[in-house]
Enzyme design. Structure first.
Site, PDB file in Angstrom:
ATOM      1  N   GLY A  79      46.296  33.459  29.738  1.00 33.83           N
ATOM      2  CA  GLY A  79      47.327  34.620  29.277  1.00 33.83           C
ATOM      3  C   GLY A  79      46.942  35.929  30.080  1.00 33.83           C
ATOM      4  N   GLN A  81      45.679  38.579  29.174  1.00 35.10           N
ATOM      5  CA  GLN A  81      44.091  39.075  28.870  1.00 35.10           C
ATOM      6  C   GLN A  81      43.104  37.928  28.805  1.00 35.10           C
ATOM      7  OE1 GLN A  81      43.255  42.070  28.931  1.00 35.10           O
ATOM      8  NE2 GLN A  81      45.134  42.591  29.293  1.00 35.10           N
ATOM      9  N   SER A  82      43.271  36.838  29.801  1.00 36.91           N
ATOM     10  CA  SER A  82      42.449  35.925  30.082  1.00 36.91           C
ATOM     11  C   SER A  82      40.984  36.315  30.364  1.00 36.91           C
ATOM     12  CB  SER A  82      42.974  34.793  30.818  1.00 36.91           C
ATOM     13  OG  SER A  82      42.206  33.890  31.356  1.00 36.91           O
ATOM     14  N   ASN A  83      40.041  35.883  29.711  1.00 39.81           N
ATOM     15  CA  ASN A  83      38.629  36.180  30.182  1.00 39.81           C
ATOM     16  C   ASN A  83      38.485  35.320  31.421  1.00 39.81           C
ATOM     17  OD1 ASN A  83      37.999  38.441  28.271  1.00 39.81           O
ATOM     18  ND2 ASN A  83      38.091  36.813  26.792  1.00 39.81           N
ATOM     19  N   ALA A  85      40.290  34.113  33.715  1.00 42.57           N
ATOM     20  CA  ALA A  85      40.910  34.483  34.856  1.00 42.57           C
ATOM     21  C   ALA A  85      39.773  35.544  35.388  1.00 42.57           C
ATOM     22  CB  ALA A  85      42.284  34.950  34.585  1.00 42.57           C
TER      23      ALA A  85
END
Length: 344
Positions: A79, A81-83, A85
């Site tokens: 997503g 706001q993927s941590n 990623a």
């Protein structure tokens, strides 16, 4: 397995060092007093580079595998706001690998929170507005993105969303061993670990780890996204794979997965919930503990609600696994929530 046997089994798999262990296990005295429960927090938010988080444990194994297979590019997705990623980009930089990140939404007008850090880390971000998972299983989504990554990027080392792969999830078997030893040292007795469940790999690794140890420590996952069809099946399959790869086969079934789905998600994945924001403020006010709106705040809200409902056994020590997500605090308009929260 005895702890030393499990440690030896884990040590057979190379790791690319990104963090210092163990992470702290800390008491939350003011929250314990407020809720009349023994409450602790496992600080995996302190792990690794680029503001840290739990995915570091998985990436240490996956990046080592990428290097061993002589790949020059890594690809993952998540997503906005993927941590995961963000940390994939940071780990790739440290390893000297080119990082590509896929997001299946429109490119935002402004890059904020985790996206801003991805940009700073010079990750190559691909925005493809295909919408959400559309009711697909986690495995189907992973196969689809892997196929797309080959078309767009060419030869690459593909890391599934959240590091949802048996190799990466060995990092949370190692965490289970770490927690087990800390629980013994602190004499916490009947402990239950509560964790946010986004892609489910952390929960799967802990389930497998405590099963392999024969440890009397329970786990509870709290769904924060309502993202996947057949989510408990995916987690059970992954936990079973982990046990097999470590030489101690055990079959988990969906019914064995301690997961509360849907209830604490709010309007959906990546959308803050009022209950989550209230919990975020309570943790900050009483413990100086910073949660994030997407993952940990929703799981923390679930834990606090379940305490008030007397869901847990009276003698259970509750350990909240803080999986990170600090950059998410800077991705939302806080004025929208001011005046709505009540932490007192």
């Amino acid at each position: 397995m005895q702890p030393e046997e499990l440690q030896a089994a884990l040590d057979r798999f190379p790791r690319f060092s990104l963090a210092t262990y163990p992470t702290p296990l800390e008491e939350m005295p003011r929250l314990s007093q407020k809720y009349q429960r023994c409450l602790w927090v496992k600080r995996d938010d302190t792990l690794g580079p680029a503001l840290g988080g739990n995915k570091v444990r998985k990436l240490e194994l996956l990046i080592a595998d990428a290097q061993a297979s002589r790949h020059q590019k890594v690809v993952s997705f998540g997503g906005l706001q993927s941590n995961h990623a963000r940390l994939t980009a940071a780990a790739a930089n440290r390893a000297g690998l080119e990082c590509h990140l896929f997001f299946f939404e429109k490119r935002p007008k402004e890059l904020v929170g985790n996206l801003a850090i991805n940009h700073l880390l010079e990750a190559k971000m691909h925005f493809i507005p295909l919408g959400g998972s559309g009711g697909m299983s986690l495995e189907t989504s992973i196969r689809l993105v892997q196929w797309l990554s080959r078309l767009w990027v060419g030869r690459n080392y593909f890391i599934p969303v959240g590091g949802h792969h048996w190799l990466g999830c060995l990092g949370y078997v190692r965490a289970a061993l770490e927690i087990y030893q800390q629980v013994l040292e602190q004499a916490l007795g009947n402990a239950l670990i509560i964790v946010a469940a986004g892609s489910g790999g952390t929960l799967a690794g802990l389930l497998a780890g405590f099963q392999l140890l024969g440890a009397p420590i329970q786990v509870l996952g709290i769904d924060v996204g309502k993202l996947w069809r057949g989510f408990p099946d995916s987690i059970a399959h992954l936990a079973s794979q982990i046990c097999e790869k470590l030489g101690e086969p055990h079959t988990f079934r969906a019914a064995d997965v301690p997961l509360i789905e849907h209830r604490f998600v709010g309007a959906g994945y990546a959308i803050p919930s009022q209950e989550g924001m209230d919990a975020l403020c309570i943790a900050a006010e009483l413990e100086g503990l910073l949660l994030d709106p997407i993952y940990t705040a929703k799981a923390f809200a679930g834990m606090l609600t379940l305490i008030t409902e007397q869901y847990f056994a009276k003698d259970q020590t509750l350990v909240f696994l803080h999986t990170g997500g600090t950059p998410g605090l800077f991705a939302f308009d806080w004025e929208h929530w001011i005046g709505k929260t009540n932490a007192s």
